[in-house]
Design an enzyme around this catalytic site. Structure first.
Site, PDB file in Angstrom:
ATOM      1  N   ASN A 263       0.078  -4.860  24.801  1.00  0.00           N
ATOM      2  CA  ASN A 263       0.338  -6.257  24.487  1.00  0.00           C
ATOM      3  C   ASN A 263       0.589  -7.041  25.759  1.00  0.00           C
ATOM      4  O   ASN A 263       1.118  -6.521  26.742  1.00  0.00           O
ATOM      5  CB  ASN A 263       1.528  -6.391  23.519  1.00  0.00           C
ATOM      6  CG  ASN A 263       2.862  -6.417  24.240  1.00  0.00           C
ATOM      7  OD1 ASN A 263       3.263  -7.447  24.783  1.00  0.00           O
ATOM      8  ND2 ASN A 263       3.548  -5.289  24.282  1.00  0.00           N
ATOM      9  N   SER A 264       0.187  -8.295  25.700  1.00  0.00           N
ATOM     10  CA  SER A 264       0.537  -9.232  26.784  1.00  0.00           C
ATOM     11  C   SER A 264       0.865 -10.564  26.109  1.00  0.00           C
ATOM     12  O   SER A 264       0.102 -11.515  26.180  1.00  0.00           O
ATOM     13  CB  SER A 264      -0.607  -9.376  27.781  1.00  0.00           C
ATOM     14  OG  SER A 264      -1.744  -9.906  27.139  1.00  0.00           O
TER      15      SER A 264
ATOM     16  N   ASN B 121      17.975 -10.282  23.356  1.00  0.00           N
ATOM     17  CA  ASN B 121      17.271  -9.883  24.570  1.00  0.00           C
ATOM     18  C   ASN B 121      17.001 -11.133  25.404  1.00  0.00           C
ATOM     19  O   ASN B 121      16.441 -12.105  24.915  1.00  0.00           O
ATOM     20  CB  ASN B 121      15.958  -9.194  24.181  1.00  0.00           C
ATOM     21  CG  ASN B 121      15.150  -8.741  25.376  1.00  0.00           C
ATOM     22  OD1 ASN B 121      14.565  -9.553  26.092  1.00  0.00           O
ATOM     23  ND2 ASN B 121      15.112  -7.445  25.607  1.00  0.00           N
TER      24      ASN B 121
ATOM     25  N   ASN C 136      16.500  -8.090  29.930  1.00  0.00           N
ATOM     26  CA  ASN C 136      15.142  -7.641  30.237  1.00  0.00           C
ATOM     27  C   ASN C 136      14.902  -7.864  31.725  1.00  0.00           C
ATOM     28  O   ASN C 136      14.744  -9.000  32.160  1.00  0.00           O
ATOM     29  CB  ASN C 136      14.140  -8.440  29.390  1.00  0.00           C
ATOM     30  CG  ASN C 136      12.701  -8.144  29.751  1.00  0.00           C
ATOM     31  OD1 ASN C 136      12.414  -7.310  30.623  1.00  0.00           O
ATOM     32  ND2 ASN C 136      11.783  -8.816  29.088  1.00  0.00           N
TER      33      ASN C 136
ATOM     34  N   CYS D  28      10.995  -8.795  34.109  1.00  0.00           N
ATOM     35  CA  CYS D  28      10.382 -10.096  34.418  1.00  0.00           C
ATOM     36  C   CYS D  28      10.276 -10.291  35.925  1.00  0.00           C
ATOM     37  O   CYS D  28      11.102  -9.805  36.684  1.00  0.00           O
ATOM     38  CB  CYS D  28      11.235 -11.234  33.863  1.00  0.00           C
ATOM     39  SG  CYS D  28      11.672 -11.037  32.152  1.00  0.00           S
TER      40      CYS D  28
ATOM     41  N   ASN E 181      11.080   0.182  28.635  1.00  0.00           N
ATOM     42  CA  ASN E 181      10.216  -0.942  28.319  1.00  0.00           C
ATOM     43  C   ASN E 181       8.770  -0.416  28.355  1.00  0.00           C
ATOM     44  O   ASN E 181       8.544   0.769  28.602  1.00  0.00           O
ATOM     45  CB  ASN E 181      10.453  -2.065  29.342  1.00  0.00           C
ATOM     46  CG  ASN E 181      10.147  -3.435  28.762  1.00  0.00           C
ATOM     47  OD1 ASN E 181       9.241  -3.576  27.941  1.00  0.00           O
ATOM     48  ND2 ASN E 181      10.893  -4.442  29.169  1.00  0.00           N
TER      49      ASN E 181
END
Lengths: 261, 304
Positions: free
Chosen positions: B71-72, B101, B128, B131, B193
């Site tokens: 996924n993107s 999150n 998260n 990033c 992740n």
């Protein structure tokens, strides 16, 4: 309400070299699904294919408690689906998505023009059935690559729907695409509400045509998706003014003005 | 099931059972209400939330791969204000253990987000760190011990909620990153992740994802995730939450045996929306069958 159903396969029939029709026994779903909605089919219990396959509801018989799905064998999942036989069952999630907005019954002079490109015919039979039940005069314009790929025309004709066809190779009907077919039909001064499903380039051309003619149109879109429930955010289509809509929950049916194709 | 105790404490976050749903795979929980009682889950980790709304990446955003998917999505989300006004009241009234999150592109953004999220109804924050840090030339926070220490220690100063740091597997030595997060004050760690991957169409010679590369998830990544959870659980004292290709109770149990105090169900939610509830039942059944009364007896029980 969206639920998970184990649906027994009643029939899994090949209609064209790569097009199959799957009939499922799933009464609870058949009684609530609307034209344009779809289901997520889990073809196998293995991890390959991993994801479910989204398929629009092709036909529905609420009394018999059955639905039909029309699918093209394009990838691992759909090929695996074509190998399943009556007696087997598949797990399906549904009903998913919004469905088509139907006109009120007996709305005067409201003609429905159904426009299908290839496997885009899938959601239109169930729609035609409901339109005819509402006494809406309905016409199908249907294009495919070649004559052998034009499937299920009889079912439309049995409903009293007038059918006009075209093929890319001219093997049946007009030689050309379905947008040209519609443009030709509209030249006679005919009009109607357009309900369409097909590949994006076709819908893009159709969007131009309906805008130039001032016709209302609803497009049923296809998109790669994981969940179908609005969680993965994978299945997006661009909207005017920037940003995206989600094909699974905002669609799959959009008014043509709502999307940038 | 009343005879087994499934409760776990994750760095101050008390959970009724160790099964959480992973960020980005379960929406805000609301989307799955017709499949089960959200309140029966250990908790829901909501979609990655940023300060400002984000439209996300151009399509195609997902593609199926062997035993998994890429996924993107690009962190599409309506922003923290919308979350607080729209989703949090619903989650609070349902009594869902809600973990938010957080995603950002600078330390300051993370800190502001953390401050905004100090709200009743939010049980914990998950950071998260996969990033890109705009100020560090786009390098992901989670790939450098120094950046991890900086962001974790700063966020801790702006939050009194338990802080779970979600680790990226796209690093050379995940145990060292884990130790950096622990030293900076993380209350717990969650991993892994997604693994950075790519899919190409040989016929068109083009990448399949609009973003060219994307995150791999699903059963395909489970062995990698299990190994990393085991390594990290040995390297730190704080609780570890296992994530990566968990489809069944057996998968979840393997992570717990390797040292995870809780687990998150991710891509499985897309395929089988009742997966998380089935996993809770399966864990309880396993404990009973093995004569155990408390999930804590199983955590880190791997024998080598």
């Amino acid at each position: 309400m969206i639920s998970s159903y184990d649906a027994a396969i009643l029939e899994n029939q090949q209609l064209a070299p790569s097009i199959w029709r799957l009939q499922l026994d799933v009464a609870a779903l058949a009684q609530q699904v609307r034209p344009g909605q779809f289901v997520q089919v889990r073809v196998t219990n293995t991890y390959d294919p991993f994801l479910r396959t989204p398929l629009s509801v092709h036909d529905c018989d609420a009394k018999a408690g059955t639905i039909a799905l029309l699918y093209q064998t394009v990838g691992t999942s759909t090929h695996a689906l074509s190998r399943l036989r009556p007696g087997a069952s598949v797990n399906i999630l549904g009903p998913l998505g919004n469905g088509f907005t139907l006109p009120p019954a007996r709305s005067n002079g409201n003609f429905a023009l159904l426009v299908a490109g290839g496997i885009g015919i899938a959601p239109l039979l169930f729609l035609a059935r409901e339109l005819v039940a509402k006494k809406v005069s309905t016409r199908l314009l249907y294009g495919a690559r070649t004559a052998a790929d034009l499937t299920g025309i009889d079912a439309f004709e049995q409903l009293g729907v007038a059918v006009a066809c075209c093929t890319d190779d001219g093997s049946q009907g007009l030689k050309g695409n379905v947008v040209d077919l519609l443009a030709g039909y509209l030249q006679s001064g005919a009009a109607g509400d357009v309900y369409a499903c097909g590949p994006t380039p076709m819908l893009r051309a159709l969007q131009q045509l309906v805008r130039s003619k001032g016709l209302a149109a609803q497009f049923s879109l296809e998109a790669y998706m994981a969940c179908g429930l609005g969680a993965c955010l994978g299945c997006v289509v661009a909207v005017p003014g920037g940003g995206y809509a989600h094909v699974c929950t905002d669609g799959p049916v959009f008014k043509e003005r709502e999307v940038e194709l | 099931m009343s005879t087994v105790d499934l409760r776990v404490n994750i760095g101050g976050l008390q959970l009724k059972n160790p099964v959480l749903t992973a960020s980005g795979t379960f929406g805000y929980g609301i989307e799955f209400q017709s499949f089960g009682d959200l309140n029966a889950l250990g908790g829901v980790v909501v979609k990655g939330t940023t300060l400002e709304p984000r439209a996300g990446n151009p399509p195609q955003r997902v593609v199926e791969t062997a035993a998994g998917m890429l996924n993107s999505i690009g962190l599409e989300n309506p922003g923290v204000d919308y979350f607080l006004e729209h989703y949090l009241p619903q989650l609070r009234s349902l009594g869902v253990t809600t973990i938010v999150n957080m995603a950002g592109n600078s330390v300051a953004e993370y800190c502001e987000l953390a401050e905004r999220l100090q709200q009743p109804g939010i049980a914990a924050l998950e950071l998260n760190i996969s990033c890109p840090n705009v100020k560090a030339g786009g390098m992901a926070f989670g790939t450098s011990e120094k950046l991890v220490e900086e962001v974790v220690s700063q966020v801790k100063e702006h939050s009194r909620l338990p802080l779970i740091v979600k680790l990226s597997p796209n690093v050379t030595d995940i145990a060292r990153i884990a130790q950096a997060a622990e030293a900076a004050g993380a209350d717990a760690l969650s991993l892994i992740n997604t693994l950075l991957g790519m899919a190409v169409d040989h016929r068109t010679r083009r990448p399949i994802l609009g973003n060219v590369v994307g995150g791999l998830s699903g059963p395909a990544i489970k062995p990698v995730a299990l190994r990393m959870v085991w390594q990290v659980a040995q390297a730190v004292q704080i609780p570890v939450i296992g994530i990566g290709g968990i489809m069944t109770a057996a998968d979840a149990l393997e992570f717990i045996i390797c040292g995870a105090s809780a687990i998150q169900v991710g891509a499985a939610n897309f395929v089988e929306p009742v997966a998380a509830w089935q996993i809770i039942d399966g864990i309880a059944a396993y404990l009973k069958e093995n004569g155990m009364t408390d999930i804590k007896q199983l955590i880190g029980s791997l024998e080598i």
